[in-house]
Write a protein that holds these residues in place. Structure first.
Motif, mmCIF file in Angstrom:
data_model
loop_
_atom_site.group_PDB
_atom_site.id
_atom_site.type_symbol
_atom_site.label_atom_id
_atom_site.label_comp_id
_atom_site.label_asym_id
_atom_site.label_seq_id
_atom_site.Cartn_x
_atom_site.Cartn_y
_atom_site.Cartn_z
ATOM 1 N N TYR A 147 7.743 -28.692 37.324
ATOM 2 C CA TYR A 147 8.022 -28.335 38.709
ATOM 3 C C TYR A 147 7.844 -29.578 39.567
ATOM 4 O O TYR A 147 6.988 -30.424 39.312
ATOM 5 C CB TYR A 147 7.062 -27.250 39.214
ATOM 6 N N GLN A 187 7.133 -30.854 43.561
ATOM 7 C CA GLN A 187 6.636 -30.408 44.863
ATOM 8 C C GLN A 187 6.775 -31.544 45.869
ATOM 9 O O GLN A 187 5.955 -32.452 45.908
ATOM 10 C CB GLN A 187 5.183 -29.935 44.781
ATOM 11 N N ARG A 192 6.032 -28.832 50.418
ATOM 12 C CA ARG A 192 5.088 -27.967 49.676
ATOM 13 C C ARG A 192 5.761 -26.987 48.728
ATOM 14 O O ARG A 192 5.092 -26.402 47.880
ATOM 15 C CB ARG A 192 4.176 -27.148 50.614
ATOM 16 N N GLN A 193 7.057 -26.773 48.870
ATOM 17 C CA GLN A 193 7.708 -25.769 48.023
ATOM 18 C C GLN A 193 7.870 -26.285 46.605
ATOM 19 O O GLN A 193 8.462 -27.331 46.367
ATOM 20 C CB GLN A 193 9.071 -25.418 48.598
ATOM 21 N N MET A 194 7.357 -25.548 45.649
ATOM 22 C CA MET A 194 7.483 -25.906 44.236
ATOM 23 C C MET A 194 8.897 -25.565 43.780
ATOM 24 O O MET A 194 9.343 -24.424 43.924
ATOM 25 C CB MET A 194 6.489 -25.111 43.392
ATOM 26 N N LEU A 200 11.610 -25.652 40.564
ATOM 27 C CA LEU A 200 11.743 -25.785 39.113
ATOM 28 C C LEU A 200 12.707 -26.919 38.790
ATOM 29 O O LEU A 200 13.831 -26.945 39.283
ATOM 30 C CB LEU A 200 12.245 -24.480 38.507
#
Lengths: 115, 116
Positions: free
Chosen positions: A37, A39, A43-45, A47
């Motif tokens: 992942y 980031q 902050r959004q993880m 894929l």
């Protein structure tokens, strides 16, 4: 319990270079999944790529590929032709098949792409 | 919705106050997860919901933490009597669960909690 180890806290490469991020894991499970992942500062993880442990063929997604060595419990991520937008934290993660506790994450590698 | 939505994006509170963090998963996703991301501890699993039920709550750090999910959709993570060590980013993720292969989690942007 599973553990995931990322031994490189930070890496820095020049734009367009190829970079490899390391990940090792420890498990007694025979059927599992591995993930990378990304980031970014938002902050959004996100894929990047996933690998099923029962598949011998290494997963590939455009500029991203993995080197999965099941016997060695190693799962490295290669980023080709790196771009400024690749700058982010990268997390290696493990999930056992049918597991109810989701992902076990490594501590992350902060990748910086220099112009 | 199109993605996992979390609110508030940022929350600053005083020690001892209660806070509620909300997660709105992707429509149709039956599985929902909460994680805590802090500088010293990395990403820490807190709790998992399948539908409205949470089979295992042992990941919650203390009895000040609770979570619920209603209608198989929105989830709320509540922290009572907040302490400074609760300061972290709380991430929510949802998935379709174990159907047709890997259980792929989609994450929200997180709620950053700062306890003064």
């Amino acid at each position: 319990a599973q553990t995931v180890t990322q031994s490189q806290p930070e890496m820095s490469v020049q734009e367009a270079e190829t970079v490899t991020l390391s990940c090792t894991y420890d498990t007694s499970e025979s059927n599992y999944y591995l993930f990378w992942y990304k980031q970014p500062p938002s902050r959004q993880m996100i894929l990047v790529i996933r690998q099923e442990a029962y598949k011998q063929q290494n997963a590939t997604e455009n500029r991203f590929s993995v080197n999965f060595q099941k016997a060695a419990k190693s799962f490295s991520l290669k980023i080709s032709d790196s771009q400024l937008g690749d700058t982010a934290m990268y997390f290696c993660a493990f999930m056992k098949h049918q597991g109810a506790d989701g992902l076990t994450f490594g501590k992350g590698t902060h990748l910086i792409i220099q112009p | 919705g199109a993605g996992v939505s979390q609110s508030p994006s940022n929350k600053v509170t005083e020690k001892g106050k209660d806070v509620e963090l909300r997660c709105d998963p992707i429509s149709g996703h039956t599985a929902l997860y909460w994680y805590r991301q802090s500088l010293g501890q990395g990403l820490e699993f807190l709790i998992y919901f399948q539908g409205n039920s949470a089979p295992d709550k042992s990941g919650l750090p203390s009895d000040r933490f609770s979570a619920e999910r209603t209608g198989g959709s929105v989830s709320t993570l509540t922290i009572q009597r907040t302490q400074q060590e609760d300061s972290a980013v709380y991430l929510c993720a949802s998935s379709l669960g174990w159907v047709s292969g890997a259980n792929v989690l989609t994450f929200g942007a997180g709620s950053r909690l700062t306890v003064l």
